[in-house]
Design a protein around this motif. Structure first.
Motif, PDB file in Angstrom:
ATOM      1  N   ILE A 267       7.792   9.190 -13.250  1.00  0.00           N
ATOM      2  CA  ILE A 267       6.519   9.720 -12.766  1.00  0.00           C
ATOM      3  C   ILE A 267       5.460   9.823 -13.864  1.00  0.00           C
ATOM      4  N   THR A 268       5.859   9.659 -15.136  1.00  0.00           N
ATOM      5  CA  THR A 268       4.840   9.681 -16.191  1.00  0.00           C
ATOM      6  C   THR A 268       3.986   8.421 -16.146  1.00  0.00           C
ATOM      7  N   SER A 269       4.565   7.295 -15.712  1.00  0.00           N
ATOM      8  CA  SER A 269       3.778   6.058 -15.630  1.00  0.00           C
ATOM      9  C   SER A 269       4.399   5.099 -14.623  1.00  0.00           C
ATOM     10  N   PRO A 270       4.340   5.465 -13.327  1.00  0.00           N
ATOM     11  CA  PRO A 270       4.980   4.635 -12.293  1.00  0.00           C
ATOM     12  C   PRO A 270       4.460   3.202 -12.267  1.00  0.00           C
ATOM     13  N   GLY A 271       3.146   3.024 -12.523  1.00  0.00           N
ATOM     14  CA  GLY A 271       2.578   1.680 -12.466  1.00  0.00           C
ATOM     15  C   GLY A 271       3.239   0.739 -13.457  1.00  0.00           C
ATOM     16  N   VAL A 272       3.477   1.256 -14.674  1.00  0.00           N
ATOM     17  CA  VAL A 272       4.100   0.431 -15.717  1.00  0.00           C
ATOM     18  C   VAL A 272       5.500   0.011 -15.286  1.00  0.00           C
ATOM     19  N   TYR A 273       6.280   0.989 -14.757  1.00  0.00           N
ATOM     20  CA  TYR A 273       7.655   0.676 -14.355  1.00  0.00           C
ATOM     21  C   TYR A 273       7.682  -0.299 -13.179  1.00  0.00           C
ATOM     22  N   LEU A 274       6.805  -0.072 -12.166  1.00  0.00           N
ATOM     23  CA  LEU A 274       6.859  -0.882 -10.949  1.00  0.00           C
ATOM     24  C   LEU A 274       6.517  -2.346 -11.219  1.00  0.00           C
ATOM     25  N   HIS A 275       5.806  -2.607 -12.317  1.00  0.00           N
ATOM     26  CA  HIS A 275       5.475  -3.995 -12.634  1.00  0.00           C
ATOM     27  C   HIS A 275       6.427  -4.616 -13.636  1.00  0.00           C
TER      28      HIS A 275
ATOM     29  N   GLU B 238       0.899   6.604  -6.758  1.00  0.00           N
ATOM     30  CA  GLU B 238      -0.229   7.498  -7.024  1.00  0.00           C
ATOM     31  C   GLU B 238       0.213   8.968  -6.916  1.00  0.00           C
ATOM     32  N   VAL B 239       1.013   9.262  -5.873  1.00  0.00           N
ATOM     33  CA  VAL B 239       1.535  10.629  -5.710  1.00  0.00           C
ATOM     34  C   VAL B 239       2.420  11.001  -6.892  1.00  0.00           C
ATOM     35  N   ALA B 240       3.264  10.036  -7.307  1.00  0.00           N
ATOM     36  CA  ALA B 240       4.182  10.295  -8.416  1.00  0.00           C
ATOM     37  C   ALA B 240       3.418  10.533  -9.712  1.00  0.00           C
ATOM     38  N   ARG B 241       2.320   9.774  -9.890  1.00  0.00           N
ATOM     39  CA  ARG B 241       1.586   9.815 -11.149  1.00  0.00           C
ATOM     40  C   ARG B 241       0.678  11.040 -11.234  1.00  0.00           C
ATOM     41  N   ASN B 242       0.142  11.421 -10.044  1.00  0.00           N
ATOM     42  CA  ASN B 242      -0.945  12.394 -10.034  1.00  0.00           C
ATOM     43  C   ASN B 242      -0.485  13.750  -9.511  1.00  0.00           C
TER      44      ASN B 242
ATOM     45  N   SER C  21       0.835  -1.204   0.000  1.00  0.00           N
ATOM     46  CA  SER C  21       0.000   0.000   0.000  1.00  0.00           C
ATOM     47  C   SER C  21       0.871   1.256   0.000  1.00  0.00           C
ATOM     48  N   ILE C  22       2.059   1.171   0.620  1.00  0.00           N
ATOM     49  CA  ILE C  22       2.992   2.313   0.580  1.00  0.00           C
ATOM     50  C   ILE C  22       3.457   2.544  -0.856  1.00  0.00           C
ATOM     51  N   VAL C  23       3.799   1.437  -1.547  1.00  0.00           N
ATOM     52  CA  VAL C  23       4.242   1.537  -2.941  1.00  0.00           C
ATOM     53  C   VAL C  23       3.131   2.114  -3.802  1.00  0.00           C
ATOM     54  N   GLU C  24       1.892   1.631  -3.559  1.00  0.00           N
ATOM     55  CA  GLU C  24       0.749   2.132  -4.339  1.00  0.00           C
ATOM     56  C   GLU C  24       0.515   3.619  -4.091  1.00  0.00           C
ATOM     57  N   TRP C  25       0.619   4.018  -2.799  1.00  0.00           N
ATOM     58  CA  TRP C  25       0.408   5.420  -2.467  1.00  0.00           C
ATOM     59  C   TRP C  25       1.475   6.297  -3.130  1.00  0.00           C
ATOM     60  N   LEU C  26       2.749   5.833  -3.034  1.00  0.00           N
ATOM     61  CA  LEU C  26       3.850   6.586  -3.642  1.00  0.00           C
ATOM     62  C   LEU C  26       3.664   6.707  -5.146  1.00  0.00           C
TER      63      LEU C  26
END
Lengths: 167, 149
Positions: B91-99, B10-14, B3-8
């Motif tokens: 930060i343009t697409s943290p979700g893509v990188y994190l996976h 989200e902050v990075a993306r948004n 959840s910390i990773v998800e929150w981070l």
């Protein structure tokens, strides 16, 4: 002119070209090696150029820096050209269509000519390595030209996937 | 932890900066990529330059400090350029990188390389410098694979 795209297509569809394009591991490995080898070649060239210009490492004579680093620069370049050739083999058509690739080749040729002129003319003139001599101005100029041309080569290389066709 | 990773992420993306980069021309991303490559070239080139002296394959008659003193600023400039441009791309697409498995590997290697760089590199022993070179070149290699896995 129409023979060039045809040649590129036949290159892509050759056994080696299609093997690289279809392999899951070939592309990341060759691209990764290309990046590392160019870091060795261009990174050491940049350090040498900065010494030729006179902004770095002034306590070590410029010809000593050049002599010490030359084998590593040449080794790096060999690996850059081999991996670059393999990448071209696998995607010749799309790469050839990119204006960034045409400019990249142009800057590589100019950088090569600059290096050859420097090695075989400027550096062999008497007094070339004496700081403050008339010829040392030419040495500085060759270093600056090398720095600019290799930077432009890297910039154009990175732009190939972004500039896919002529405007 | 997740959840910390998800929150981070989200902050990075948004935020305004990441919104601006995403909405601007793809040439902004290309520009960041170019700065990233220049940073990598400076970092790896300058580290190798120091490594050649420490490993006694070049400049054997020179003091290590003479060689490293002029090249260490280039190491830090290169690292600074690579990290700044890397964060802006991330930060343009943290979700893509994190996976992305290559990105995860790169971050693990980067953490190890950075710890050695900050705490141990100044000792300039052969083992530490050789390990540092291997780790930093592996960071570059893994980073290039992000686009292909």
């Amino acid at each position: 002119m129409s023979t060039l795209p045809a040649w590129a297509e036949s290159l892509e569809q050759s056994p080696i070209g299609s093997a690289i394009a279809e392999s899951r591991y070939a592309f990341p490995i060759i691209e990764g090696t290309h990046l590392i080898a160019l870091s060795v070649a261009v990174g050491l060239i940049a350090i040498t150029d900065l010494r030729l210009i006179g902004v770095l490492l002034k306590s070590v004579p410029a010809d000593e820096v050049l002599r010490a680093l030359r084998p590593y620069m040449l080794g790096g370049f060999l690996l850059v050209f081999v991996t670059g050739g393999l990448l071209f083999w696998a995607e010749a058509s799309s790469v050839l269509a990119s204006p960034a690739f045409v400019f990249k080749l142009l800057f590589i040729i100019l950088a090569g000519l600059n290096a050859a002129y420097f090695e075989f003319r400027v550096a062999r003139q008497p007094g070339a390595w004496d700081e403050g001599s008339a010829i040392s101005r030419k040495v500085k100029l060759a270093g600056a030209a090398s720095l600019v041309l290799w930077s432009l080569t890297v910039i154009c290389g990175r732009l190939i996937p972004y500039l896919t066709k002529w405007p | 932890m997740s959840s910390i990773v998800e929150w981070l992420s989200e902050v990075a993306r948004n935020n305004a900066l990441s919104h601006w980069i995403r909405q601007s021309s793809h040439l902004v991303i290309a520009g960041l990529q170019i700065v990233h490559v220049f940073g990598i070239i400076l970092l790896l080139g300058a580290l190798l330059f120091i490594g050649l002296r420490v490993l006694h394959t070049a400049f054997a008659s020179r003091e290590t400090a003479e060689i490293s003193g002029s090249a260490l600023p280039l190491v830090w400039i290169g690292l600074g350029l690579a990290v700044m441009s890397g964060v802006l791309m991330f930060i343009t697409s943290p979700g893509v990188y994190l996976h992305n498995p290559a990105f995860k590997l790169k971050m693990a290697l980067l953490l190890a390389a950075a710890i050695i760089q900050v705490f141990l590199f100044r000792r300039m022993t052969r083992t530490i410098v050789a390990l540092s070179l291997i780790l930093w070149f592996a960071v570059g290699f893994a980073g290039r694979a992000i686009a292909f896995v």
